[in-house]
Scaffold this motif. Structure first.
Motif, PDB file in Angstrom:
ATOM      1  N   VAL A  22      33.972  -1.452  -7.738  1.00  8.36           N
ATOM      2  CA  VAL A  22      34.701  -2.557  -8.355  1.00  8.36           C
ATOM      3  C   VAL A  22      36.171  -2.155  -8.463  1.00  8.36           C
ATOM      4  O   VAL A  22      36.541  -1.004  -8.187  1.00  8.36           O
ATOM      5  N   ARG A  23      36.996  -3.084  -8.897  1.00 10.38           N
ATOM      6  CA  ARG A  23      38.419  -2.788  -9.102  1.00 10.38           C
ATOM      7  C   ARG A  23      38.571  -1.790 -10.254  1.00 10.38           C
ATOM      8  O   ARG A  23      37.723  -1.713 -11.141  1.00 10.38           O
ATOM      9  N   LYS A  24      39.653  -1.048 -10.208  1.00 13.88           N
ATOM     10  CA  LYS A  24      39.879   0.027 -11.179  1.00 13.88           C
ATOM     11  C   LYS A  24      39.730  -0.453 -12.623  1.00 13.88           C
ATOM     12  O   LYS A  24      39.062   0.192 -13.429  1.00 13.88           O
ATOM     13  N   HIS A  25      40.331  -1.599 -12.972  1.00 11.06           N
ATOM     14  CA  HIS A  25      40.271  -2.091 -14.349  1.00 11.06           C
ATOM     15  C   HIS A  25      38.869  -2.598 -14.740  1.00 11.06           C
ATOM     16  O   HIS A  25      38.609  -2.841 -15.912  1.00 11.06           O
ATOM     17  N   GLN A  26      37.970  -2.747 -13.768  1.00 13.14           N
ATOM     18  CA  GLN A  26      36.608  -3.222 -14.056  1.00 13.14           C
ATOM     19  C   GLN A  26      35.619  -2.078 -14.271  1.00 13.14           C
ATOM     20  O   GLN A  26      34.500  -2.313 -14.708  1.00 13.14           O
ATOM     21  N   ARG A  27      36.016  -0.870 -13.974  1.00 14.60           N
ATOM     22  CA  ARG A  27      35.090   0.268 -14.023  1.00 14.60           C
ATOM     23  C   ARG A  27      34.486   0.486 -15.404  1.00 14.60           C
ATOM     24  O   ARG A  27      33.356   0.949 -15.511  1.00 14.60           O
ATOM     25  N   LYS A  28      35.224   0.158 -16.463  1.00  5.49           N
ATOM     26  CA  LYS A  28      34.674   0.363 -17.801  1.00  5.49           C
ATOM     27  C   LYS A  28      33.601  -0.677 -18.149  1.00  5.49           C
ATOM     28  O   LYS A  28      32.851  -0.500 -19.092  1.00  5.49           O
ATOM     29  N   PHE A  29      33.517  -1.734 -17.339  1.00  4.11           N
ATOM     30  CA  PHE A  29      32.546  -2.795 -17.593  1.00  4.11           C
ATOM     31  C   PHE A  29      31.308  -2.727 -16.700  1.00  4.11           C
ATOM     32  O   PHE A  29      30.278  -3.310 -17.034  1.00  4.11           O
ATOM     33  N   VAL A  30      31.409  -2.049 -15.547  1.00  5.03           N
ATOM     34  CA  VAL A  30      30.316  -2.049 -14.574  1.00  5.03           C
ATOM     35  C   VAL A  30      30.045  -0.624 -14.112  1.00  5.03           C
ATOM     36  O   VAL A  30      30.937   0.028 -13.561  1.00  5.03           O
ATOM     37  N   SER A  66      15.775  -6.459 -15.082  1.00  8.72           N
ATOM     38  CA  SER A  66      14.496  -6.051 -15.675  1.00  8.72           C
ATOM     39  C   SER A  66      13.562  -7.242 -15.571  1.00  8.72           C
ATOM     40  O   SER A  66      13.895  -8.334 -16.017  1.00  8.72           O
ATOM     41  N   LEU A  67      12.391  -7.032 -15.000  1.00  9.59           N
ATOM     42  CA  LEU A  67      11.436  -8.133 -14.743  1.00  9.59           C
ATOM     43  C   LEU A  67      10.100  -7.911 -15.422  1.00  9.59           C
ATOM     44  O   LEU A  67       9.132  -7.579 -14.752  1.00  9.59           O
ATOM     45  N   PRO A  68       9.911  -8.168 -16.656  1.00  7.54           N
ATOM     46  CA  PRO A  68      10.835  -8.221 -17.792  1.00  7.54           C
ATOM     47  C   PRO A  68      11.036  -6.829 -18.394  1.00  7.54           C
ATOM     48  O   PRO A  68      10.341  -5.890 -18.033  1.00  7.54           O
ATOM     49  N   ASP A  69      11.961  -6.738 -19.364  1.00  7.96           N
ATOM     50  CA  ASP A  69      12.251  -5.447 -19.974  1.00  7.96           C
ATOM     51  C   ASP A  69      11.216  -5.107 -21.050  1.00  7.96           C
ATOM     52  O   ASP A  69      10.245  -5.845 -21.250  1.00  7.96           O
ATOM     53  N   SER A  70      11.428  -3.998 -21.730  1.00  7.71           N
ATOM     54  CA  SER A  70      10.455  -3.531 -22.721  1.00  7.71           C
ATOM     55  C   SER A  70      10.323  -4.484 -23.908  1.00  7.71           C
ATOM     56  O   SER A  70       9.351  -4.406 -24.660  1.00  7.71           O
ATOM     57  N   ASP A  71      11.283  -5.389 -24.091  1.00  8.26           N
ATOM     58  CA  ASP A  71      11.204  -6.411 -25.145  1.00  8.26           C
ATOM     59  C   ASP A  71      10.578  -7.707 -24.637  1.00  8.26           C
ATOM     60  O   ASP A  71      10.527  -8.696 -25.352  1.00  8.26           O
ATOM     61  N   GLY A  72      10.154  -7.715 -23.366  1.00  6.11           N
ATOM     62  CA  GLY A  72       9.554  -8.912 -22.795  1.00  6.11           C
ATOM     63  C   GLY A  72      10.555  -9.918 -22.271  1.00  6.11           C
ATOM     64  O   GLY A  72      10.211 -11.036 -21.925  1.00  6.11           O
ATOM     65  N   ARG A  73      11.832  -9.506 -22.199  1.00 10.94           N
ATOM     66  CA  ARG A  73      12.881 -10.415 -21.747  1.00 10.94           C
ATOM     67  C   ARG A  73      13.278 -10.087 -20.304  1.00 10.94           C
ATOM     68  O   ARG A  73      13.336  -8.932 -19.919  1.00 10.94           O
ATOM     69  N   PHE A  74      13.570 -11.116 -19.547  1.00  5.51           N
ATOM     70  CA  PHE A  74      14.159 -10.942 -18.226  1.00  5.51           C
ATOM     71  C   PHE A  74      15.649 -10.690 -18.451  1.00  5.51           C
ATOM     72  O   PHE A  74      16.313 -11.481 -19.127  1.00  5.51           O
ATOM     73  N   TYR A  75      16.143  -9.595 -17.919  1.00  6.83           N
ATOM     74  CA  TYR A  75      17.475  -9.126 -18.273  1.00  6.83           C
ATOM     75  C   TYR A  75      18.273  -8.749 -17.035  1.00  6.83           C
ATOM     76  O   TYR A  75      17.837  -7.902 -16.247  1.00  6.83           O
ATOM     77  N   LEU A  76      19.413  -9.381 -16.859  1.00  2.59           N
ATOM     78  CA  LEU A  76      20.345  -8.994 -15.810  1.00  2.59           C
ATOM     79  C   LEU A  76      21.036  -7.727 -16.287  1.00  2.59           C
ATOM     80  O   LEU A  76      21.863  -7.761 -17.191  1.00  2.59           O
ATOM     81  N   TRP A  77      20.640  -6.617 -15.689  1.00  4.67           N
ATOM     82  CA  TRP A  77      21.073  -5.304 -16.135  1.00  4.67           C
ATOM     83  C   TRP A  77      22.398  -4.922 -15.493  1.00  4.67           C
ATOM     84  O   TRP A  77      23.282  -4.389 -16.144  1.00  4.67           O
ATOM     85  N   ARG A  78      22.545  -5.184 -14.206  1.00  6.58           N
ATOM     86  CA  ARG A  78      23.777  -4.843 -13.498  1.00  6.58           C
ATOM     87  C   ARG A  78      24.067  -5.886 -12.420  1.00  6.58           C
ATOM     88  O   ARG A  78      23.164  -6.367 -11.750  1.00  6.58           O
ATOM     89  N   LEU A  79      25.348  -6.179 -12.269  1.00  2.58           N
ATOM     90  CA  LEU A  79      25.820  -7.007 -11.164  1.00  2.58           C
ATOM     91  C   LEU A  79      27.164  -6.445 -10.743  1.00  2.58           C
ATOM     92  O   LEU A  79      28.104  -6.400 -11.543  1.00  2.58           O
ATOM     93  N   LEU A  80      27.236  -5.988  -9.520  1.00  4.71           N
ATOM     94  CA  LEU A  80      28.450  -5.384  -8.986  1.00  4.71           C
ATOM     95  C   LEU A  80      28.747  -6.029  -7.640  1.00  4.71           C
ATOM     96  O   LEU A  80      27.880  -6.044  -6.770  1.00  4.71           O
ATOM     97  N   ILE A  81      29.952  -6.579  -7.526  1.00  6.85           N
ATOM     98  CA  ILE A  81      30.432  -7.076  -6.235  1.00  6.85           C
ATOM     99  C   ILE A  81      31.628  -6.202  -5.866  1.00  6.85           C
ATOM    100  O   ILE A  81      32.558  -6.021  -6.662  1.00  6.85           O
ATOM    101  N   ASP A  82      31.588  -5.642  -4.665  1.00  2.34           N
ATOM    102  CA  ASP A  82      32.644  -4.743  -4.215  1.00  2.34           C
ATOM    103  C   ASP A  82      34.010  -5.407  -4.319  1.00  2.34           C
ATOM    104  O   ASP A  82      34.152  -6.612  -4.062  1.00  2.34           O
ATOM    105  N   LYS A  83      35.007  -4.599  -4.671  1.00  2.00           N
ATOM    106  CA  LYS A  83      36.362  -5.118  -4.894  1.00  2.00           C
ATOM    107  C   LYS A  83      36.920  -5.884  -3.699  1.00  2.00           C
ATOM    108  O   LYS A  83      37.692  -6.821  -3.867  1.00  2.00           O
TER     109      LYS A  83
END
Length: 148
Positions: A22-30, A66-83
């Motif tokens: 990701v872009r440099k300023h996005q690294r702390k988020f992804v 997570s399909l689903p996670d330990s709490d039973g929720r479907f969770y988008l854990w990571r989404l990364l699109i190249d810079k």
């Protein structure tokens, strides 16, 4: 956007997918793809399902759910699109495909979270239809998308 599809990560494409950034300023988020794969291996109870994102024959991103996670929720854990490929609608297309996957697995809601700050992905998720739940998890704002 046509031509965006998800593929399994294999020995043949692993290095190319792990090289996405990701872009440099996005690294702390992804987190990086390598870190995400380590998290998936370290937390099998979260039922990680991950794929490389391709545009045509080129890897352009990574997604982990997570399909689903330990709490039973479907969770988008990571989404990364190249810079080099951001701003082309790829992230929206990947989310649409993830929504289809969650629905096919019986899910009616999809959760995600993000760390607040300048450049955080919150506006991207809200534009797609995610809404804040009011929950904060480890400093991250939790969002929910109703799939009904």
């Amino acid at each position: 956007m046509t031509g965006v599809h998800l593929r399994e990560i294999t020995d043949e494409n692993r290095d190319a997918v792990c090289a996405l950034r990701v872009r440099k300023h996005q690294r702390k988020f992804v987190a990086s793809v390598s870190c995400s794969l380590e998290d998936a291996a370290d937390e099998p109870e979260e039922n990680p399902w991950y794929r490389a994102v391709y545009s045509g024959e080129e890897p352009v991103g990574f997604v982990m759910v997570s399909l689903p996670d330990s709490d039973g929720r479907f969770y988008l854990w990571r989404l990364l699109i190249d810079k080099r490929h951001q701003g082309r609608g790829i992230g929206r297309e990947v989310l649409a495909q993830i929504v289809d996957t969650v629905r096919s697995e019986g899910g009616s809601e999809l959760f995600t979270s993000y760390e607040p700050g300048k450049g955080a992905p919150g506006p991207f998720y809200r534009k797609f239809g995610f809404e804040p739940t009011g929950e904060i998890d480890d400093g991250e704002i939790v969002l929910k998308l109703s799939l009904r």
